[in-house]
Every structure is written in C-alpha cells, then in structure tokens.
Design a protein around this motif. Structure first.
Motif, PDB file in Angstrom:
ATOM      1  N   PHE A 115       0.844  -1.194   0.000  1.00 34.33           N
ATOM      2  CA  PHE A 115       0.000   0.000   0.000  1.00 34.33           C
ATOM      3  C   PHE A 115       0.882   1.247   0.000  1.00 34.33           C
ATOM      4  CE2 PHE A 115      -2.352  -3.343   2.118  1.00 34.33           C
ATOM      5  CZ  PHE A 115      -3.545  -3.320   1.426  1.00 34.33           C
ATOM      6  N   PRO A 116       0.480   2.283  -0.720  1.00 33.06           N
ATOM      7  CA  PRO A 116       1.260   3.524  -0.661  1.00 33.06           C
ATOM      8  C   PRO A 116       1.162   4.124   0.738  1.00 33.06           C
ATOM      9  CG  PRO A 116      -0.783   3.868  -1.868  1.00 33.06           C
ATOM     10  CD  PRO A 116      -0.702   2.400  -1.551  1.00 33.06           C
ATOM     11  N   ALA A 117       2.288   4.501   1.302  1.00 36.93           N
ATOM     12  CA  ALA A 117       2.291   4.979   2.683  1.00 36.93           C
ATOM     13  C   ALA A 117       1.960   6.458   2.815  1.00 36.93           C
ATOM     14  CB  ALA A 117       3.652   4.703   3.318  1.00 36.93           C
ATOM     15  N   HIS A 118       2.379   7.251   1.879  1.00 38.95           N
ATOM     16  CA  HIS A 118       2.328   8.687   2.103  1.00 38.95           C
ATOM     17  C   HIS A 118       1.141   9.396   1.487  1.00 38.95           C
ATOM     18  CE1 HIS A 118       6.047   8.390   4.188  1.00 38.95           C
ATOM     19  NE2 HIS A 118       6.550   7.704   3.186  1.00 38.95           N
ATOM     20  N   ALA A 119       0.179   8.632   1.023  1.00 41.70           N
ATOM     21  CA  ALA A 119      -1.028   9.243   0.465  1.00 41.70           C
ATOM     22  C   ALA A 119      -2.223   8.371   0.808  1.00 41.70           C
ATOM     23  CB  ALA A 119      -0.900   9.387  -1.046  1.00 41.70           C
ATOM     24  N   PRO A 120      -3.276   8.966   1.305  1.00 42.40           N
ATOM     25  CA  PRO A 120      -4.481   8.182   1.594  1.00 42.40           C
ATOM     26  C   PRO A 120      -5.055   7.593   0.313  1.00 42.40           C
ATOM     27  CG  PRO A 120      -4.628  10.393   2.534  1.00 42.40           C
ATOM     28  CD  PRO A 120      -3.422  10.365   1.658  1.00 42.40           C
ATOM     29  N   LEU A 121      -5.741   6.487   0.463  1.00 40.87           N
ATOM     30  CA  LEU A 121      -6.458   5.878  -0.654  1.00 40.87           C
ATOM     31  C   LEU A 121      -7.805   6.572  -0.818  1.00 40.87           C
ATOM     32  CD1 LEU A 121      -5.680   2.142   0.150  1.00 40.87           C
ATOM     33  CD2 LEU A 121      -4.561   3.599  -1.542  1.00 40.87           C
ATOM     34  N   PRO A 122      -8.388   6.528  -1.995  1.00 37.08           N
ATOM     35  CA  PRO A 122      -9.657   7.241  -2.232  1.00 37.08           C
ATOM     36  C   PRO A 122     -10.785   6.873  -1.271  1.00 37.08           C
ATOM     37  CG  PRO A 122      -8.728   6.467  -4.304  1.00 37.08           C
ATOM     38  CD  PRO A 122      -7.872   5.890  -3.204  1.00 37.08           C
ATOM     39  N   ASP A 123     -10.858   5.633  -0.832  1.00 35.49           N
ATOM     40  CA  ASP A 123     -11.955   5.203   0.044  1.00 35.49           C
ATOM     41  C   ASP A 123     -11.592   5.169   1.525  1.00 35.49           C
ATOM     42  OD1 ASP A 123     -13.603   4.899  -2.152  1.00 35.49           O
ATOM     43  OD2 ASP A 123     -13.089   2.791  -2.428  1.00 35.49           O
ATOM     44  N   ARG A 175      -6.619  11.477   8.362  1.00 40.64           N
ATOM     45  CA  ARG A 175      -6.029  12.395   9.343  1.00 40.64           C
ATOM     46  C   ARG A 175      -4.692  11.865   9.856  1.00 40.64           C
ATOM     47  NH1 ARG A 175     -11.411  13.528  10.657  1.00 40.64           N
ATOM     48  NH2 ARG A 175     -11.587  11.777  12.091  1.00 40.64           N
ATOM     49  N   ALA A 176      -4.631  10.565  10.144  1.00 35.42           N
ATOM     50  CA  ALA A 176      -3.391   9.982  10.664  1.00 35.42           C
ATOM     51  C   ALA A 176      -2.266  10.099   9.636  1.00 35.42           C
ATOM     52  CB  ALA A 176      -3.614   8.525  11.053  1.00 35.42           C
ATOM     53  N   ILE A 177      -2.546   9.751   8.391  1.00 34.94           N
ATOM     54  CA  ILE A 177      -1.520   9.833   7.344  1.00 34.94           C
ATOM     55  C   ILE A 177      -1.078  11.276   7.153  1.00 34.94           C
ATOM     56  CG2 ILE A 177      -1.138   9.582   4.854  1.00 34.94           C
ATOM     57  CD1 ILE A 177      -2.874   7.020   5.017  1.00 34.94           C
ATOM     58  N   GLU A 178      -2.012  12.176   7.077  1.00 33.55           N
ATOM     59  CA  GLU A 178      -1.662  13.586   6.883  1.00 33.55           C
ATOM     60  C   GLU A 178      -0.846  14.130   8.044  1.00 33.55           C
ATOM     61  OE1 GLU A 178      -5.422  15.461   6.054  1.00 33.55           O
ATOM     62  OE2 GLU A 178      -5.356  14.858   3.942  1.00 33.55           O
ATOM     63  N   ARG A 179      -1.215  13.778   9.259  1.00 31.03           N
ATOM     64  CA  ARG A 179      -0.500  14.283  10.447  1.00 31.03           C
ATOM     65  C   ARG A 179       0.917  13.719  10.534  1.00 31.03           C
ATOM     66  NH1 ARG A 179      -1.612  18.016  14.642  1.00 31.03           N
ATOM     67  NH2 ARG A 179       0.032  17.644  16.131  1.00 31.03           N
ATOM     68  N   LEU A 180       1.060  12.411  10.305  1.00 33.39           N
ATOM     69  CA  LEU A 180       2.388  11.806  10.339  1.00 33.39           C
ATOM     70  C   LEU A 180       3.279  12.420   9.264  1.00 33.39           C
ATOM     71  CD1 LEU A 180       1.362   8.097  10.957  1.00 33.39           C
ATOM     72  CD2 LEU A 180       2.505   9.613  12.591  1.00 33.39           C
ATOM     73  N   ASN A 181       2.730  12.624   8.086  1.00 35.54           N
ATOM     74  CA  ASN A 181       3.498  13.266   7.019  1.00 35.54           C
ATOM     75  C   ASN A 181       3.897  14.685   7.407  1.00 35.54           C
ATOM     76  OD1 ASN A 181       3.639  11.195   5.099  1.00 35.54           O
ATOM     77  ND2 ASN A 181       1.625  11.692   4.285  1.00 35.54           N
ATOM     78  N   ALA A 182       2.975  15.446   7.971  1.00 37.20           N
ATOM     79  CA  ALA A 182       3.247  16.831   8.354  1.00 37.20           C
ATOM     80  C   ALA A 182       4.347  16.912   9.418  1.00 37.20           C
ATOM     81  CB  ALA A 182       1.971  17.510   8.858  1.00 37.20           C
ATOM     82  N   TRP A 217       5.834   0.437  16.628  1.00 41.02           N
ATOM     83  CA  TRP A 217       4.427   0.658  16.952  1.00 41.02           C
ATOM     84  C   TRP A 217       3.526   0.344  15.769  1.00 41.02           C
ATOM     85  CZ3 TRP A 217       3.341   1.264  21.857  1.00 41.02           C
ATOM     86  CH2 TRP A 217       4.338   1.751  22.697  1.00 41.02           C
ATOM     87  N   ASN A 218       2.365  -0.209  16.075  1.00 44.50           N
ATOM     88  CA  ASN A 218       1.324  -0.475  15.095  1.00 44.50           C
ATOM     89  C   ASN A 218       0.126   0.365  15.493  1.00 44.50           C
ATOM     90  OD1 ASN A 218       2.572  -2.951  13.689  1.00 44.50           O
ATOM     91  ND2 ASN A 218       2.771  -3.374  15.868  1.00 44.50           N
ATOM     92  N   PHE A 219      -0.412   1.094  14.537  1.00 39.88           N
ATOM     93  CA  PHE A 219      -1.537   1.982  14.823  1.00 39.88           C
ATOM     94  C   PHE A 219      -2.670   1.668  13.854  1.00 39.88           C
ATOM     95  CE2 PHE A 219      -3.537   6.312  14.329  1.00 39.88           C
ATOM     96  CZ  PHE A 219      -4.203   6.271  15.550  1.00 39.88           C
ATOM     97  N   TYR A 220      -3.847   1.537  14.418  1.00 44.03           N
ATOM     98  CA  TYR A 220      -5.062   1.249  13.659  1.00 44.03           C
ATOM     99  C   TYR A 220      -5.993   2.443  13.820  1.00 44.03           C
ATOM    100  CZ  TYR A 220      -3.015  -3.386  13.894  1.00 44.03           C
ATOM    101  OH  TYR A 220      -2.136  -4.444  13.800  1.00 44.03           O
ATOM    102  N   PRO A 221      -5.928   3.410  12.906  1.00 42.90           N
ATOM    103  CA  PRO A 221      -6.679   4.653  13.065  1.00 42.90           C
ATOM    104  C   PRO A 221      -8.189   4.485  13.188  1.00 42.90           C
ATOM    105  CG  PRO A 221      -5.029   4.914  11.361  1.00 42.90           C
ATOM    106  CD  PRO A 221      -5.059   3.460  11.716  1.00 42.90           C
ATOM    107  N   GLY A 264      -5.945   6.466  20.067  1.00 45.84           N
ATOM    108  CA  GLY A 264      -6.033   7.651  19.235  1.00 45.84           C
ATOM    109  C   GLY A 264      -4.691   8.179  18.779  1.00 45.84           C
ATOM    110  N   LEU A 265      -4.761   9.063  17.811  1.00 40.40           N
ATOM    111  CA  LEU A 265      -3.563   9.625  17.199  1.00 40.40           C
ATOM    112  C   LEU A 265      -2.734  10.423  18.195  1.00 40.40           C
ATOM    113  CD1 LEU A 265      -1.872   9.997  14.670  1.00 40.40           C
ATOM    114  CD2 LEU A 265      -3.350  11.918  14.052  1.00 40.40           C
ATOM    115  N   LEU A 266      -3.359  11.204  19.052  1.00 41.38           N
ATOM    116  CA  LEU A 266      -2.592  11.988  20.028  1.00 41.38           C
ATOM    117  C   LEU A 266      -1.847  11.090  21.003  1.00 41.38           C
ATOM    118  CD1 LEU A 266      -5.004  14.960  20.747  1.00 41.38           C
ATOM    119  CD2 LEU A 266      -2.980  14.912  19.286  1.00 41.38           C
ATOM    120  N   ALA A 267      -2.486  10.006  21.428  1.00 41.29           N
ATOM    121  CA  ALA A 267      -1.823   9.053  22.325  1.00 41.29           C
ATOM    122  C   ALA A 267      -0.639   8.393  21.621  1.00 41.29           C
ATOM    123  CB  ALA A 267      -2.814   8.009  22.814  1.00 41.29           C
TER     124      ALA A 267
END
Length: 89
Positions: free
Chosen positions: A6-14, A21-28, A46-50, A67-70
């Motif tokens: 799966f592409p890591a740095h861009a969300p998939l359309p669905d 939000r998680a992908i965008e925040r990690l990238n930022a 770490w494994n994260f399941y948004p 959550g993402l903040l945690a």
C-alpha cells in the motif's frame, strides 16, 4: 522491514477520515511509517489502527490509551521509560 503493498504517504480514495487524518498528520510531522494493511500503519516498533485508535507495541498487547494523540505521545518516549515502576520492598 518488509515492503508494504500500500502507498504509505497518500491516503487511498476510500479511506475513512481517521486514516486520512493519521496519514496527513504523520506526514506533516515528518514521521516515517509504512502502511501494512488497509487498516494498519506501522511506525517503527508501533502499530496503529486509526479506525479504532488502537495502539500496539510489537509483541505486546493493545495499549489502554487510544487515538492519534496518544500514539504521538508514545513516539516521543523510549519504550523502557514508559514501563510501570516496580516497587521493591
């Protein structure tokens, strides 16, 4: 580390909003990660399941906080510093 299909740095359309939000925040923040499945992001040990906000350390049980903040808080601290202190008699 194995490669992800799966592409890591861009969300998939669905993707649901939490994954986007998680992908965008990690990238930022410049935090490297892999997308292992449609539901899982892998950040170092770490494994994260948004979708549910679940955080799991490699070889461990899900963390109680979610959550993402945690997750971002956990990424700032070395694993050994998060362990509960043992009380010695």
């Amino acid at each position: 580390m194995s490669r992800s299909m799966f592409p890591a740095h861009a969300p998939l359309p669905d993707d649901p909003p939490n994954m986007v939000r998680a992908i965008e925040r990690l990238n930022a923040l410049g935090i490297g990660f892999e997308r292992k499945t449609l539901y899982q992001l892998k950040i170092g040990e770490w494994n994260f399941y948004p979708g549910r906000g679940t955080i799991v350390h490699d070889g461990g049980l899900p963390a109680q906080d979610r959550g993402l903040l945690a997750l971002l808080e956990r990424l700032r601290l070395p694993v050994q510093n998060r362990a509960k202190p043992r009380h010695h008699p």
